[in-house]
Write an enzyme that holds these catalytic residues in place. Structure first.
Site, short mmCIF file in Angstrom:
data_model
loop_
_atom_site.label_atom_id
_atom_site.label_comp_id
_atom_site.label_asym_id
_atom_site.label_seq_id
_atom_site.Cartn_x
_atom_site.Cartn_y
_atom_site.Cartn_z
N LYS A 8 -4.07 -5.17 -8.66
CA LYS A 8 -4.42 -4.23 -8.62
C LYS A 8 -3.50 -3.00 -7.98
O LYS A 8 -2.52 -4.22 -6.97
CB LYS A 8 -5.99 -4.00 -7.64
CG LYS A 8 -5.82 -5.21 -6.81
CD LYS A 8 -7.39 -4.92 -6.27
CE LYS A 8 -7.49 -5.37 -5.38
NZ LYS A 8 -8.92 -6.00 -4.90
N TYR A 19 10.88 13.74 17.48
CA TYR A 19 10.14 14.84 17.84
C TYR A 19 8.80 14.74 18.63
O TYR A 19 8.31 13.56 19.62
CB TYR A 19 9.04 15.01 16.35
CG TYR A 19 10.07 15.73 15.09
CD1 TYR A 19 10.60 16.79 15.08
CD2 TYR A 19 9.22 14.76 14.02
CE1 TYR A 19 11.00 17.46 14.09
CE2 TYR A 19 10.21 14.73 13.08
CZ TYR A 19 11.08 16.20 12.95
OH TYR A 19 11.37 16.68 11.66
C1 LIG Z 1 -9.20 -7.21 -4.19
C2 LIG Z 1 -10.18 -8.19 -5.29
C3 LIG Z 1 -9.79 -9.43 -4.94
C4 LIG Z 1 -8.60 -9.40 -4.92
O1 LIG Z 1 -8.52 -9.62 -3.00
P1 LIG Z 1 -7.46 -11.04 -2.37
O2 LIG Z 1 -8.27 -10.61 -1.21
O3 LIG Z 1 -6.22 -9.78 -2.52
O4 LIG Z 1 -7.80 -12.34 -2.82
C5 LIG Z 1 -10.63 -10.10 -6.04
N1 LIG Z 1 -11.74 -9.87 -6.53
C6 LIG Z 1 -11.85 -8.66 -6.96
C7 LIG Z 1 -13.11 -7.83 -7.03
C8 LIG Z 1 -11.28 -7.54 -5.77
O5 LIG Z 1 -11.59 -6.14 -5.54
#
Ligand SMILES: *Cc1c(COP(=O)(O)O)cnc(C)c1O
Length: 377
Positions: free
Chosen positions: A43, A270
């Site tokens: 994702k 800055y």
């Molecule tokens: C982001 C997510 C994961 C992966 O999580 P990690 O801690 O990065 O392994 C798995 N399942 C769901 C539903 C998520 O939103």
């Protein structure tokens, strides 16, 4: 005559080591029992690594399914030729239903309206849409409350054009190693599934765990695990370093674009938040918070130059950052600067940056903006 490099953006790259990614996939696979499916969570643009390239590499490495956030990410992958199952791990709305069905994405559902919309879209296209029911066992993000699950199934399960392939949840406290809470959530999941299946609502594919569960708790892997961050080379918590070796996939590097020799008591940047303490060599690198290199690193973080740590001084601006290179022998303009990665004997990891800025690894990596070129090696 050497022409100056007019596009200073070319100096900054995020190198993505695909061999390291494959190594991490193999490492996780080696922990799982033979029947456990690996769904690679890619994702948020694959945590900043570039979703298309990572998706194709994951397929080559034998990953069986992919998980993304948005319908757009799912469509992008389908259009780039990915044919394995793609799960949407965030809620969709009813207007997404048509695209979900057209591109054969697996939606996570917990609302009757959205479920009905997917069913209707599937019926129109004469398809069966695969869906997973998302249960909320304590994260309270998205998902149906266990006590409402029976009522939901009574209304939605037997819609003709849906295939209820799976049911899942996502833990709130696993990364922290809070096993009391996590086991309680796992039991609530188990009890709810038993209740539903007892009433004839079957879900063949049950899953609860992300990276932490895959690394530490085979006993809670059920039939599928959904690791994300581990695939990119980071254990969610340092305690897990002894359980699995992983290689960071991303190196963020740039070059010194200008070198100043400044006298003692010179205010820099800055607001002049840094004042030189002696004659100092201050270098400018063409990366700033507009690139996702967070302002919180101002006067706090470090980079590597010629194998040595150089401290960030002054306030980071949108496009530029100052580093103190007084103690770096022979430092010159055009020298390579490592923001995340290894140079010589030293390493700066996304975990270090997260510590300096009270952030986490996901945020550090996923914040690296699109305008930084990704180079796949
Ligand atoms: C982001 C997510 C994961 C992966 O999580 P990690 O801690 O990065 O392994 C798995 N399942 C769901 C539903 C998520 O939103």
């Amino acid at each position: 005559m050497i022409l100056p490099n007019l596009d200073s953006r070319e100096n900054t790259v995020a190198e993505i080591d695909l061999a390291a990614f494959r190594y991490n996939v193999k490492q996780i696979q080696s922990l799982l029992n033979r029947h456990c499916i690996l769904l690679a969570v890619i994702k948020t643009n694959a945590y900043g690594h570039g979703i298309k390239e990572i998706a194709h590499e994951a397929v080559k490495a034998g990953v069986e399914r992919l998980g993304v956030t948005t319908v757009e990410e799912g469509i992008l992958l389908r259009e780039s030729g990915i044919t394995i199952p793609i799960h949407l791990l965030s809620p969709i709305n009813q207007y997404d239903a048509l695209n979900v069905v057209t591109h054969e994405l697996i939606a996570s559902v917990s609302s009757k309206n959205v479920t009905k919309a997917i069913h209707d879209a599937a019926m129109k296209q004469e398809k069966i849409a695969t869906v997973h029911l998302k249960l909320d066992t304590g994260l309270h993000r998205f998902g149906i409350e266990p006590k409402k699950a029976l009522d939901f199934c009574a209304a939605s399960y037997f819609l003709s054009n849906l295939y209820w392939e799976g049911i899942y949840t996502h833990f709130s406290n696993a990364d922290e190693g809070d096993w009391v809470t996590t086991e309680k959530q796992n039991r609530l999941f188990e009890k709810t599934v038993e209740l539903l299946e007892g009433e004839g609502y079957l879900f063949p594919l049950k899953h609860v765990g992300a990276s932490t569960i895959a690394i530490e708790r085979v006993d809670m892997c059920w039939k599928m695990v959904r690791p994300g961050i581990a695939l990119f080379g980071y254990q969610p918590d340092e305690r897990q370093k002894k359980l699995i070796d992983l290689k960071p996939v991303l190196t963020l590097k740039t070059k010194i674009v200008q070198l100043h020799h400044l006298p003692s008591h010179t205010k820099i940047g800055y607001g002049g938040t840094y004042v030189t303490k002696q004659d100092e060599k201050i270098a400018i690198i063409p990366v700033g918070h507009g690139d996702g290199y967070k302002r919180g690193l101002s006067n706090k973080g470090y980079v590597l130059v010629r194998g040595r740590f150089a401290k960030i001084v002054g306030t980071i601006s949108l496009d530029q950052t100052f580093i103190n290179v007084t103690n770096v022998p022979n430092v010159q303009e055009d020298d390579e600067v490592i923001l995340i990665g290894t140079q010589g004997k030293h390493t700066i990891s996304a975990r270090d940056i997260a510590k300096w800025t009270h952030s986490n690894i996901d945020e550090v990596l996923a914040s690296i903006m699109q305008r930084i070129k990704r180079k796949y090696i």
